[in-house]
Scaffold this motif. Structure first.
Motif, PDB file in Angstrom:
ATOM      1  N   UNK A 129      12.169   6.637  -1.497  1.00  0.00           N
ATOM      2  CA  UNK A 129      13.009   5.795  -0.398  1.00  0.00           C
ATOM      3  C   UNK A 129      14.025   5.083  -1.003  1.00  0.00           C
ATOM      4  N   UNK A 183       9.407   1.935   6.998  1.00  0.00           N
ATOM      5  CA  UNK A 183       9.012   3.386   7.355  1.00  0.00           C
ATOM      6  C   UNK A 183       7.584   3.756   7.401  1.00  0.00           C
ATOM      7  N   UNK A 184       7.036   3.069   6.016  1.00  0.00           N
ATOM      8  CA  UNK A 184       5.834   3.519   5.672  1.00  0.00           C
ATOM      9  C   UNK A 184       4.617   2.570   5.700  1.00  0.00           C
ATOM     10  N   UNK A 211       0.804  -1.279   0.022  1.00  0.00           N
ATOM     11  CA  UNK A 211       0.049   0.025  -0.057  1.00  0.00           C
ATOM     12  C   UNK A 211       0.876   1.288   0.011  1.00  0.00           C
ATOM     13  N   UNK A 212       1.955   0.956  -0.093  1.00  0.00           N
ATOM     14  CA  UNK A 212       3.034   2.186  -0.360  1.00  0.00           C
ATOM     15  C   UNK A 212       2.901   2.875  -1.508  1.00  0.00           C
ATOM     16  N   UNK A 213       2.783   4.184  -1.620  1.00  0.00           N
ATOM     17  CA  UNK A 213       2.766   4.715  -3.153  1.00  0.00           C
ATOM     18  C   UNK A 213       4.021   4.531  -3.893  1.00  0.00           C
ATOM     19  N   UNK A 253       5.522   6.156  -5.954  1.00  0.00           N
ATOM     20  CA  UNK A 253       6.516   7.621  -5.710  1.00  0.00           C
ATOM     21  C   UNK A 253       7.212   7.615  -4.464  1.00  0.00           C
ATOM     22  N   UNK A 254       6.661   7.041  -3.194  1.00  0.00           N
ATOM     23  CA  UNK A 254       7.181   6.918  -2.106  1.00  0.00           C
ATOM     24  C   UNK A 254       8.417   5.646  -2.058  1.00  0.00           C
TER      25      UNK A 254
END
Lengths: 430, 201
Positions: free
Chosen positions: A374, A428-429, A365-367, A369-370
């Motif tokens: 990262x 992280x996310x 579910x991390x976009x 772009x993120x």
């Protein structure tokens, strides 16, 4: 065997100066090869050498520099024809990129020979460069665009009648289904990529040609993603057009290649007009130049073309056998590592069969772009977004994916770096 | 330094002012079509102050954290002050380390908010339609259309509302007959406009 191939990679790694740089203090791990590839020292040197020793315009000057530049430029055409298995040098046209090459087909061939009601078939997995020119052409002349669908694995549906459906989009009926079911006696062109820039799937061009050829349908192939990774023989493939890009196969930016069957190119008017593409101009009329110059108006990127010849030479020297072995082994390793990550959704097949080392995915579910940001902080370059393939993204039901794409200079360590970068992102996310 | 500072991650994981506003003055949508980031900003303004804001959406950590941080920053502030927030303020708010490729992510909240502010401005313009009442208007027409003005007119000693003169006198002419100065007339027109705009709210 995998290890042996990788051990032998040291020489290749040393050939690419950029791989020695660091990004954010970390070793550069370059996994954006489907966007552009890095250049070996020989290609960089060739560009420099041209500008230091040879620089002149081609085809017109009498002086020594012009003569040398012309010889080198035209020699590269010979090498390119040979590299791609074209039957003659006249069938190789240099453009500024693959996009221009594809537009050339749509404009020079399409505008001349297609009539209202004629049908163009493209695939849902096309890069916009092989989608929009056909949509635009259809709009201009009143032709119809039909779309080849993909199956659950992401592979193009070639045979059969299933999945055929109509859907309304922007008030236009677009037919989407298996290629075989889309073909009618009005089908004039099938425009299809040799490999998907998103899913990494290598499309079965032979099967497409087998359906098209007997019916006199033109097959135009976007080989941008495939040409860097596999030996292409346009003659054996039996295609009418094949477009690819220098910068995606170790060559410089600014050069595209179009192969076109001679008898077809001869019938086509020029795509753009200007200098070098005419034999004679009077106030009343013009006489087009011969092939291939008819399609090369204006001064081309001469240094780029010459250095592209060096890139082809580099690939030839490493050899397809080694490249294929390495990429398949590395791809299989990357695939096995990626699908082990829980929460990772991979788009495309989970085997390396008819597949390149191009992996699109979403993770936890991390976009995308993120993920890309990262990973960049770890020195790892991947791509995120829609990859200029909106119809495919819509078909997959995603807005964006992260994409890691490999080439001959990537290593097992690069895969490991990617995986640990993804784990960091999850921490992280996620 | 990482783009994902603690503050960004905190806002991403625990978004502030997330949700909807049933009594919002305006609600607007924003989207980065290329990457699929979407958000909705609901603004509730009164007397030039943003009383309440809520936002919702989905997308990358930067776009979501940006919206969350911005919502905290604008809540309870004067609309006028919110309008003066610039793009570079947003980038600074987010730590100033935004790479070029991510600028659109960071600025989605800003663009969406500005859409909202524009709408807010035009909404308010409708309610107070730049001075719907002017001194050139006919007295009886004004009273017929906005009966609530009767009281204001009385306060200014314009008791002629019911008199026959009002059917053809303008507000200005009527006021002058009662010996009002230009300033007093302007003041009265302002008051008349305020009274009708309040009634509308």
């Amino acid at each position: 065997m995998m290890c042996k191939i990788w051990a032998g990679m040291n020489n290749i790694l040393n050939d690419f100066p950029i791989l020695k740089r660091t990004v954010h203090g970390k070793r550069l791990v370059y996994l954006d090869n489907a966007a552009t590839t890095q250049k070996p020292r020989a290609v960089i040197d060739a560009l420099e050498y041209f500008y230091e020793h040879t620089n002149a315009n081609i085809h017109r000057g009498i002086h020594t520099l012009a003569e040398e530049a012309t010889l080198q430029y035209e020699k590269t055409r010979d090498e390119t024809a040979q590299f791609f298995g074209a039957s003659s040098r006249e069938e190789i046209i240099f453009t500024k990129n693959a996009t221009e090459a594809l537009n050339l087909i749509a404009c020079a061939y399409g505008r001349t020979f297609l009539k209202p009601g004629d049908e163009i078939i493209v695939s849902i997995a096309e890069h916009h460069a092989n989608f929009v020119p056909w949509q635009q052409l259809a709009r201009e002349i009143g032709a119809i665009v039909k779309v080849i669908d993909i199956d659950l694995e992401g592979r193009l549906c070639i045979h059969g009648t299933k999945n055929k459906e109509q859907r309304t989009k922007n008030k236009r009926e677009v037919e989407i289904g298996c290629l075989e079911s889309l073909i009618t006696n009005r089908t004039r062109i099938i425009a299809i990529s040799h490999a998907s820039n998103v899913l990494g799937i290598v499309h079965d061009i032979a099967a497409v040609v087998a359906l098209a050829r007997p019916r006199g349908i033109i097959v135009a192939v976007d080989g941008t993603q495939a040409a860097p990774h596999m030996e292409i023989n346009v003659g054996k493939l039996g295609v009418d057009f094949y477009a690819c890009s220098s910068h995606k196969m170790l060559g410089p930016l600014g050069v595209g290649v179009l192969y076109g069957r001679r008898e077809i190119l001869n019938k086509c008017p020029p795509f753009i007009t200007g200098g070098d593409m005419i034999k004679r101009v009077t106030l009343e009329k013009i006489e087009w130049n011969d092939l291939p110059w008819k399609f090369e108006a204006g001064t081309p990127d001469i240094a780029g073309v010459v250095a592209f010849g060096v890139a082809l030479e580099y690939i030839r020297k490493v050899g397809w056998r080694l490249i294929n072995q390495h990429e398949q082994a590395l791809g299989a390793y990357a695939l096995s590592q990626l699908i082990q990550l829980s929460g990772l959704t991979l788009y495309g097949p989970r085997s390396m069969e008819h597949r390149l080392g191009v992996f699109s995915f979403n993770f936890k579910g991390i976009h995308a772009h993120d993920l890309a940001t990262i990973l960049d902080e770890e020195g790892i370059a991947i791509r995120s977004g829609s990859h200029c393939a909106h119809p495919l993204m819509e078909r997959l039901g995603v807005h964006a994916t992260a994409r890691a794409s490999f080439y001959l200079y990537n290593t097992k360590e690069d895969v490991d770096a990617l995986i640990s970068g993804l784990m960091k992102a999850r921490k992280m996310l996620g | 330094m990482s783009l994902y500072r603690e503050e960004i991650l905190d806002h991403y994981k625990h978004p502030r002012n997330f949700g909807v506003l049933d009594d919002a003055t305006v609600t607007v949508d924003g989207e980065n079509s290329a990457c699929g980031d979407r958000m909705k900003f609901a603004l509730k303004a009164r007397d030039g102050v943003l009383d309440e804001t809520r936002w919702s959406g989905s997308g990358c950590a930067l776009s979501m954290a940006g919206a969350s941080m911005l919502s905290e920053r604008i809540k309870g502030k004067k609309v006028h002050d919110i309008e003066s927030i610039t793009e570079s303020d947003i980038l600074q708010m987010m730590g100033g380390a935004i790479v070029q490729g991510r600028i659109n992510c960071a600025l989605l909240c800003f663009k969406t908010l500005h859409k909202g502010l524009d709408l807010l401005r035009s909404e308010q313009n409708i309610t107070s339609t730049p001075m719907p009442i002017t001194k050139k208007m006919n007295i009886s027409e004004v009273v017929a259309r906005w009966p609530e003005t009767r009281l204001v007119l009385s306060e200014y000693n314009l008791h002629c509302v019911g008199c026959h003169a009002s059917s053809f006198d303008t507000l200005e002419a009527g006021a002058k007959v009662h010996g009002m100065s230009e300033d007093e007339i302007d003041q009265m027109i302002d008051d008349l406009n305020i009274v009708i705009s309040h009634k509308k709210q």
